[in-house]
Design a protein around this motif. Structure first.
Motif, PDB file in Angstrom:
ATOM      1  N   TRP A   1       0.829  -1.207   0.000  1.00  0.00           N
ATOM      2  CA  TRP A   1       0.000   0.000   0.000  1.00  0.00           C
ATOM      3  C   TRP A   1       0.865   1.259   0.000  1.00  0.00           C
ATOM      4  O   TRP A   1       1.993   1.250   0.475  1.00  0.00           O
ATOM      5  CB  TRP A   1      -0.956   0.018   1.195  1.00  0.00           C
ATOM      6  CG  TRP A   1      -0.311  -0.178   2.539  1.00  0.00           C
ATOM      7  CD1 TRP A   1      -0.019  -1.372   3.141  1.00  0.00           C
ATOM      8  CD2 TRP A   1       0.145   0.842   3.449  1.00  0.00           C
ATOM      9  NE1 TRP A   1       0.572  -1.158   4.362  1.00  0.00           N
ATOM     10  CE2 TRP A   1       0.677   0.184   4.584  1.00  0.00           C
ATOM     11  CE3 TRP A   1       0.130   2.234   3.414  1.00  0.00           C
ATOM     12  CZ2 TRP A   1       1.213   0.882   5.670  1.00  0.00           C
ATOM     13  CZ3 TRP A   1       0.666   2.934   4.507  1.00  0.00           C
ATOM     14  CH2 TRP A   1       1.196   2.252   5.624  1.00  0.00           C
ATOM     15  N   ALA A   2       0.291   2.310  -0.571  1.00  0.00           N
ATOM     16  CA  ALA A   2       0.962   3.615  -0.620  1.00  0.00           C
ATOM     17  C   ALA A   2      -0.053   4.691  -0.250  1.00  0.00           C
ATOM     18  O   ALA A   2      -1.256   4.525  -0.455  1.00  0.00           O
ATOM     19  CB  ALA A   2       1.523   3.888  -2.013  1.00  0.00           C
ATOM     20  N   VAL A   3       0.459   5.767   0.325  1.00  0.00           N
ATOM     21  CA  VAL A   3      -0.377   6.927   0.666  1.00  0.00           C
ATOM     22  C   VAL A   3       0.280   8.153   0.035  1.00  0.00           C
ATOM     23  O   VAL A   3       1.422   8.480   0.369  1.00  0.00           O
ATOM     24  CB  VAL A   3      -0.490   7.103   2.200  1.00  0.00           C
ATOM     25  CG1 VAL A   3      -1.302   8.352   2.538  1.00  0.00           C
ATOM     26  CG2 VAL A   3      -1.102   5.870   2.838  1.00  0.00           C
ATOM     27  N   SER A   4      -0.437   8.813  -0.869  1.00  0.00           N
ATOM     28  CA  SER A   4       0.230   9.876  -1.632  1.00  0.00           C
ATOM     29  C   SER A   4       0.196  11.232  -0.920  1.00  0.00           C
ATOM     30  O   SER A   4       1.084  12.052  -1.122  1.00  0.00           O
ATOM     31  CB  SER A   4      -0.366   9.988  -3.035  1.00  0.00           C
ATOM     32  OG  SER A   4      -1.768  10.046  -2.980  1.00  0.00           O
ATOM     33  N   ASP A   5      -0.791  11.476  -0.106  1.00  0.00           N
ATOM     34  CA  ASP A   5      -0.838  12.685   0.736  1.00  0.00           C
ATOM     35  C   ASP A   5      -0.329  13.935   0.002  1.00  0.00           C
ATOM     36  O   ASP A   5      -0.759  14.185  -1.106  1.00  0.00           O
ATOM     37  CB  ASP A   5      -0.050  12.433   2.034  1.00  0.00           C
ATOM     38  CG  ASP A   5      -0.381  13.454   3.112  1.00  0.00           C
ATOM     39  OD1 ASP A   5      -1.563  13.540   3.508  1.00  0.00           O
ATOM     40  OD2 ASP A   5       0.528  14.175   3.571  1.00  0.00           O
TER      41      ASP A   5
ATOM     42  N   PHE B   1       5.936  16.828   8.530  1.00  0.00           N
ATOM     43  CA  PHE B   1       5.596  15.929   7.432  1.00  0.00           C
ATOM     44  C   PHE B   1       6.594  14.769   7.424  1.00  0.00           C
ATOM     45  O   PHE B   1       7.802  14.976   7.578  1.00  0.00           O
ATOM     46  CB  PHE B   1       5.637  16.666   6.087  1.00  0.00           C
ATOM     47  CG  PHE B   1       5.391  15.753   4.914  1.00  0.00           C
ATOM     48  CD1 PHE B   1       4.107  15.319   4.615  1.00  0.00           C
ATOM     49  CD2 PHE B   1       6.446  15.310   4.125  1.00  0.00           C
ATOM     50  CE1 PHE B   1       3.877  14.462   3.541  1.00  0.00           C
ATOM     51  CE2 PHE B   1       6.221  14.453   3.054  1.00  0.00           C
ATOM     52  CZ  PHE B   1       4.937  14.028   2.763  1.00  0.00           C
TER      53      PHE B   1
ATOM     54  N   LEU C   1       7.790  11.277   5.307  1.00  0.00           N
ATOM     55  CA  LEU C   1       7.747  10.437   4.101  1.00  0.00           C
ATOM     56  C   LEU C   1       8.448   9.122   4.402  1.00  0.00           C
ATOM     57  O   LEU C   1       9.607   9.112   4.826  1.00  0.00           O
ATOM     58  CB  LEU C   1       8.435  11.135   2.923  1.00  0.00           C
ATOM     59  CG  LEU C   1       8.569  10.298   1.641  1.00  0.00           C
ATOM     60  CD1 LEU C   1       7.212   9.940   1.047  1.00  0.00           C
ATOM     61  CD2 LEU C   1       9.417  11.036   0.598  1.00  0.00           C
TER      62      LEU C   1
ATOM     63  N   PRO D   1       2.983   6.275   9.613  1.00  0.00           N
ATOM     64  CA  PRO D   1       1.856   6.527  10.527  1.00  0.00           C
ATOM     65  C   PRO D   1       2.243   6.372  11.995  1.00  0.00           C
ATOM     66  O   PRO D   1       1.737   7.105  12.853  1.00  0.00           O
ATOM     67  CB  PRO D   1       0.816   5.482  10.109  1.00  0.00           C
ATOM     68  CG  PRO D   1       1.533   4.491   9.248  1.00  0.00           C
ATOM     69  CD  PRO D   1       2.683   5.216   8.636  1.00  0.00           C
TER      70      PRO D   1
ATOM     71  N   HIS E   1       1.369  15.330   8.935  1.00  0.00           N
ATOM     72  CA  HIS E   1       0.906  14.620   7.746  1.00  0.00           C
ATOM     73  C   HIS E   1       1.970  13.597   7.374  1.00  0.00           C
ATOM     74  O   HIS E   1       3.145  13.775   7.682  1.00  0.00           O
ATOM     75  CB  HIS E   1       0.669  15.592   6.586  1.00  0.00           C
ATOM     76  CG  HIS E   1      -0.768  15.941   6.398  1.00  0.00           C
ATOM     77  ND1 HIS E   1      -1.533  15.468   5.365  1.00  0.00           N
ATOM     78  CD2 HIS E   1      -1.584  16.724   7.130  1.00  0.00           C
ATOM     79  CE1 HIS E   1      -2.764  15.937   5.467  1.00  0.00           C
ATOM     80  NE2 HIS E   1      -2.828  16.700   6.520  1.00  0.00           N
ATOM     81  N   TRP E   2       1.550  12.530   6.693  1.00  0.00           N
ATOM     82  CA  TRP E   2       2.526  11.502   6.298  1.00  0.00           C
ATOM     83  C   TRP E   2       2.139  10.886   4.969  1.00  0.00           C
ATOM     84  O   TRP E   2       0.972  10.841   4.594  1.00  0.00           O
ATOM     85  CB  TRP E   2       2.653  10.424   7.376  1.00  0.00           C
ATOM     86  CG  TRP E   2       1.360   9.797   7.816  1.00  0.00           C
ATOM     87  CD1 TRP E   2       0.520  10.250   8.784  1.00  0.00           C
ATOM     88  CD2 TRP E   2       0.756   8.592   7.303  1.00  0.00           C
ATOM     89  NE1 TRP E   2      -0.565   9.408   8.900  1.00  0.00           N
ATOM     90  CE2 TRP E   2      -0.447   8.375   8.011  1.00  0.00           C
ATOM     91  CE3 TRP E   2       1.116   7.664   6.317  1.00  0.00           C
ATOM     92  CZ2 TRP E   2      -1.292   7.292   7.771  1.00  0.00           C
ATOM     93  CZ3 TRP E   2       0.276   6.573   6.075  1.00  0.00           C
ATOM     94  CH2 TRP E   2      -0.901   6.397   6.805  1.00  0.00           C
ATOM     95  N   ALA E   3       3.176  10.405   4.264  1.00  0.00           N
ATOM     96  CA  ALA E   3       2.987   9.736   2.980  1.00  0.00           C
ATOM     97  C   ALA E   3       3.873   8.490   2.963  1.00  0.00           C
ATOM     98  O   ALA E   3       4.905   8.442   3.632  1.00  0.00           O
ATOM     99  CB  ALA E   3       3.365  10.664   1.828  1.00  0.00           C
ATOM    100  N   VAL E   4       3.423   7.492   2.216  1.00  0.00           N
ATOM    101  CA  VAL E   4       4.209   6.259   2.038  1.00  0.00           C
ATOM    102  C   VAL E   4       4.330   6.039   0.536  1.00  0.00           C
ATOM    103  O   VAL E   4       3.319   5.871  -0.154  1.00  0.00           O
ATOM    104  CB  VAL E   4       3.513   5.062   2.706  1.00  0.00           C
ATOM    105  CG1 VAL E   4       4.294   3.776   2.451  1.00  0.00           C
ATOM    106  CG2 VAL E   4       3.361   5.293   4.215  1.00  0.00           C
ATOM    107  N   SER E   5       5.549   6.034   0.018  1.00  0.00           N
ATOM    108  CA  SER E   5       5.706   6.016  -1.444  1.00  0.00           C
ATOM    109  C   SER E   5       5.685   4.598  -2.008  1.00  0.00           C
ATOM    110  O   SER E   5       5.282   4.395  -3.156  1.00  0.00           O
ATOM    111  CB  SER E   5       6.960   6.768  -1.870  1.00  0.00           C
ATOM    112  OG  SER E   5       8.078   6.343  -1.135  1.00  0.00           O
ATOM    113  N   ASP E   6       6.111   3.612  -1.269  1.00  0.00           N
ATOM    114  CA  ASP E   6       5.996   2.203  -1.667  1.00  0.00           C
ATOM    115  C   ASP E   6       6.306   1.987  -3.159  1.00  0.00           C
ATOM    116  O   ASP E   6       7.316   2.477  -3.643  1.00  0.00           O
ATOM    117  CB  ASP E   6       4.602   1.686  -1.287  1.00  0.00           C
ATOM    118  CG  ASP E   6       4.542   0.153  -1.301  1.00  0.00           C
ATOM    119  OD1 ASP E   6       5.305  -0.486  -0.567  1.00  0.00           O
ATOM    120  OD2 ASP E   6       3.745  -0.402  -2.084  1.00  0.00           O
TER     121      ASP E   6
END
Lengths: 413, 413
Positions: free
Chosen positions: A289-293, B182, B184, B273, B288-293
């Motif tokens: 899974w990915a979260v682009s935010d 933020f 990443l 997260p 805020h956070w993002a996961v690029s995977d």
């Protein structure tokens, strides 16, 4: 004096600076306008008397501004109280208007921001201040009423479509011996415009995304799991794009947690990891899974050329609207019949009618199963992502515009 | 017959197909090579007798392949058992080699894949099969020993640097009234090469990322929180880039959960997260956070031109190595002295020495505080992200290569 001030408000987009650049450029060109200012951090700049004079901003700087994501002069999330409840903010704004000789206030923003523009306009009228207030639409959420599309949306849509396409190719290449399900979480608390843009990734021989989840339709967990399993049975893998704001059948946020943040807001726990946990536990399928935010709204490196030019043109048109005497309006994009692809013209809407409204994805654009789009939506989406508007690069990185924060402090000294 | 087969293995990258395209193009050009095949799904294609004949693949298709992310002909995660434990896979591979008249086996992959190439080569020697086995390096993780850099890393590094830059500009624009931190999350279970690439985003007037967390250094929670608060005090905001594999002082994964996935592997719970929860709860700062995977490894739309050409050249050189009689080697990138920027040559390393090794980020490249890089690392990183190698676009989306999966089934019928 016949001066203009422009402010940016709310969350950034890949092209909001392009609207600002359009205002600055048009104001510089018009001989009847003396000075053009930018408010520092949106409406807060007017409250705190912090403006940046952009009248002599150079052509190369305007060009760099046009290709820079987010709000180069800062933005804010700030809700003005009603005038009759507390007039103090409006009085300070009025003082700033007077001090800087402002005749026109241009506010670039989304729903809350158009409300701000409207409140400022109403307060000016009450205070007998002769200021024209003009709203310029902006939001990646595409949820403003009164306009066919919002600048910022096309670029975020392009980013999501390309990211979904690339990740889908990745999953497809290795599902036989590894990951079978990929989930991308995109923004959208109440409207699914960003999630549905992922449907643009579909190609002949490239069926993903298989499932699109939006706040407009509630999620039945068992039906979702059945659908995932069916996609894996048919194609070998399943790509899901989900809005952060998807809801349970009882209307509560699907990813809501018990925690509140520092400001007392209920935190959303992350839809993608929660979906991944569900799928891997219930179906025994390996998930990624990915979260682009923020990445999705600041991805200027892959902005839509259509979107950049729309945002810029709206900036130019805001000045035109000022010069012809418009007040209390938001600029609006109206599609026009054309045999030559998609075309549009810029019109205006009353601020009173657009403030605090919200345009969700119409039901006709969503499939009856609740987990996909209706193909008719593609005609709406496709024009918005046309063209690539690459920024200039230096040493492998985009050459963005950086504003020196100290420069406004001596502006009027 | 003097035929070549090339396979792709392990996780995709933005440029692994460029190496494959290089092999195909060079093999097509050489009059002594009869046919060039691609294994479907990596080594599984050799085990299952599924090859695709690329001998007549058109120039436009090779060009499209070169600009397509991930593995267009499939890949796999498959670990060969030692020959003396179970020779059955090797026997089936040998049958495929014989049936297709293969003289050269080219395997494009990372650590595990070089081990596979080495095992196949050893088994061929044992079985008296005259096959030359050549490894081509590939991994976004950049953790292969025996080469200055791995193709795939430069493009992932460029994606991470640009994403970090764009998100940082976004946070900076609104920290005064909204998000202050933020985070990443990037890939990297054991080596922090991807996380450290985010340091490329720093510019004059753009200090982010403020904190870089890598698996090579353990994370002391209190020191981390102190550092976040200090950045917020100084700059007003804080951007953190964290490897998925960061560890506690006791050496356990920081984000490890009690759950195991369908295959019994311990799941990592998502570093971003978890970090966001920690920061928002302990410091009362909005996060805020993002996961690029998969997005980071498949982002061909913003690949590094240096990386694409390196990958392609390694494909060409693999055929050269075959023609000069090399066997049991992996191609390797060796930097050479140059007054004209970074330059390199392609050499070879024994497969025996590179298989199953892992190159973590050297301690000299990491700051003593454990939360940042040493500036000397920038000289290593900068050449790798130079240049933009945009794919062609059609209707707003990259024009990628799609292989028709059914075409190999009739290959030898």
């Amino acid at each position: 004096m016949n001066n203009v001030v422009v402010c940016m408000s709310g969350g950034g987009t890949a092209v909001i600076n392009a609207s600002c650049a359009g205002v600055i450029h048009a104001a510089q060109q018009d001989v009847t306008i003396d000075q053009v200012y930018v408010g520092i951090n949106g409406i807060l700049g007017l409250i705190n008397n912090q403006l940046y004079r952009a009248t002599e901003l150079s052509k190369p700087d305007i060009r760099a501004l046009k290709q820079t994501p987010s709000c180069a002069f800062g933005t804010c999330r700030y809700k003005l109280k009603p005038y009759d409840e507390d007039p103090s903010d409006y009085q300070r704004i009025a003082e700033t208007f007077t001090q800087y000789g402002i005749a026109c206030f241009i506010y670039i923003g989304g729903n809350d921001s158009q409300d701000t523009a409207y409140k400022v306009q109403q307060a000016c009228a009450t205070m007998n201040l002769n200021i024209q207030c003009i709203g310029v639409p902006k939001t990646i959420d595409n949820d403003l009423v009164g306009t066919h599309v919002c600048p910022g949306y096309g670029s975020a849509a392009k980013y999501i479509a390309i990211s979904t396409l690339e990740a889908s190719i990745d999953v497809k290449s290795m599902y036989r011996s590894s990951t079978k399900v990929f989930i991308l979480e995109v923004m959208g608390r109440h409207a699914g415009w960003l999630a549905v843009a992922s449907a643009l990734a579909r190609q002949p021989n490239q069926p993903a995304p298989h499932i699109i989840l939006v706040p407009e339709k509630t999620v039945d967990t068992q039906r979702l799991l059945n659908q995932v399993q069916q996609c894996v049975n048919t194609d070998g893998y399943c790509v899901i794009v989900a809005s952060e704001g998807i809801k349970n059948p009882d209307g509560t946020f699907w990813s809501s947690t018990k925690e509140t943040d520092a400001f007392g807001h209920k935190q959303l726990g992350g839809v993608a990891p929660k979906l991944a946990k569900l799928v891997s536990q219930e179906l025994q399928l390996k998930c990624h899974w990915a979260v682009s935010d923020y990445l999705q709204r600041s991805a200027r490196h892959i902005a839509s050329a259509f979107d950049v030019e729309l945002a810029y043109r709206l900036g130019l048109e805001a000045v035109t609207a000022f010069l012809r005497g418009d007040n209390a309006v938001m600029l609006s994009v109206e599609p026009i019949q054309s045999n030559n692809g998609f075309n549009y013209r810029i019109t205006t809407q009353s601020l009173a009618t657009v403030a605090n409204q919200e345009k969700i994805v119409p039901d006709a654009y969503l499939s009856s199963c609740g987990m996909d789009i209706n193909p008719s939506l593609m005609d709406y989406l496709k024009p918005l992502i046309q063209g690539e508007a690459y920024p200039d690069y230096q040493n492998g990185l985009p050459n963005y515009f950086y504003y020196h924060e100290t420069s406004y402090e001596t502006e009027l000294s």
